[in-house]
Design an enzyme around this catalytic site. Structure first.
Site, short mmCIF file in Angstrom:
data_model
loop_
_atom_site.label_atom_id
_atom_site.label_comp_id
_atom_site.label_asym_id
_atom_site.label_seq_id
_atom_site.Cartn_x
_atom_site.Cartn_y
_atom_site.Cartn_z
N CYS A 103 8.09 -22.62 -8.72
CA CYS A 103 8.91 -21.54 -9.27
C CYS A 103 9.19 -21.86 -10.73
CB CYS A 103 10.21 -21.43 -8.48
SG CYS A 103 11.36 -20.20 -9.16
N CYS A 106 13.16 -22.62 -11.23
CA CYS A 106 13.88 -23.78 -10.69
C CYS A 106 13.00 -24.96 -10.32
CB CYS A 106 14.73 -23.37 -9.49
SG CYS A 106 13.76 -22.96 -8.01
N CYS A 152 12.17 -16.87 -4.14
CA CYS A 152 12.38 -18.31 -4.11
C CYS A 152 13.70 -18.58 -3.38
CB CYS A 152 12.45 -18.87 -5.53
SG CYS A 152 12.89 -20.61 -5.59
N CYS A 155 16.47 -20.44 -5.98
CA CYS A 155 17.16 -19.74 -7.06
C CYS A 155 17.26 -18.24 -6.85
CB CYS A 155 16.50 -20.04 -8.40
SG CYS A 155 14.85 -19.31 -8.60
N CYS A 175 0.85 -12.13 -3.11
CA CYS A 175 0.46 -11.64 -4.43
C CYS A 175 1.61 -11.93 -5.40
CB CYS A 175 0.18 -10.14 -4.31
SG CYS A 175 -0.58 -9.42 -5.75
#
Length: 188
Positions: A103, A106, A152, A155, A175
């Site tokens: 991510c 984070c 995510c 976060c 995707c």
């Protein structure tokens, strides 16, 4: 310090996290992924590629202003406002190096390069996340269509969408937006 590096320290230790967030490793409880949307950090159990095992980490909670300072305008639009980059414009669409995609907000490990494939859609696509607990999905009925949003769990950042038109063995196409990802090369 990156999330994966800090994840191997002793229980209860708090360390500076990726992009200025806080990372605490504990042996405590697992909070629902929705805790990342709340106003207080919570412990979650996720998979660490570096450790090769599950670890407990803290969710990352920031104000709108803090997110704007730590992300580029494009990353902020995608991760915090649920935007989408133009097809074929992202740096990871045709990226083929060996490693882990994290991510961008984070540093949480999300996907392995072994699960990436060319879907022809113009966005980086994966058959599965690095572990089921490392992504959260929820219905997305925006723009007069029914899709499944991928977020995510650390976060709460918007990563992209998952569809049921991917290759075997999962039949899934995760995707993702390149701007929501950060690639970290690893040895084969």
């Amino acid at each position: 310090m990156m999330m994966g590096t800090a994840a191997g320290v002793a229980a209860g230790v708090a360390l500076p996290g990726f992009l200025g967030g806080r990372l605490a490793v504990s042996g405590g409880f697992t909070a629902p992924a929705e805790a990342a949307d709340g106003s207080a950090a919570a412990s979650i159990r996720v998979y660490s590629a570096e450790k090769g095992n599950y670890v407990m980490i803290q969710t990352v909670v920031k104000t709108k202003e803090e997110w704007k300072k730590s992300l580029t305008p494009e990353q902020y639009h995608i991760l915090r406002e649920k935007g989408t980059e133009r097809a074929f414009s992202g740096k990871y669409d045709r990226h083929h190096e060996h490693g882990v995609y994290r991510c961008a907000a984070c540093g949480l490990d999300l996907y392995r390069s072994e699960e990436k494939y060319d879907s022809g859609t113009g966005w980086p696509s994966f058959t599965a996340p690095i572990a089921p607990s490392n992504v959260v999905t929820r219905p997305d009925n925006s723009f007069f269509s029914q899709r499944t949003e991928v977020l995510c769990p650390r976060c709460g950042g918007h990563l992209g969408h998952v569809f049921d038109d991917g290759p075997k063995p999962t039949g899934k196409r995760y995707c993702m937006n390149s701007a929501a990802l950060q690639f970290v090369p690893t040895a084969k």
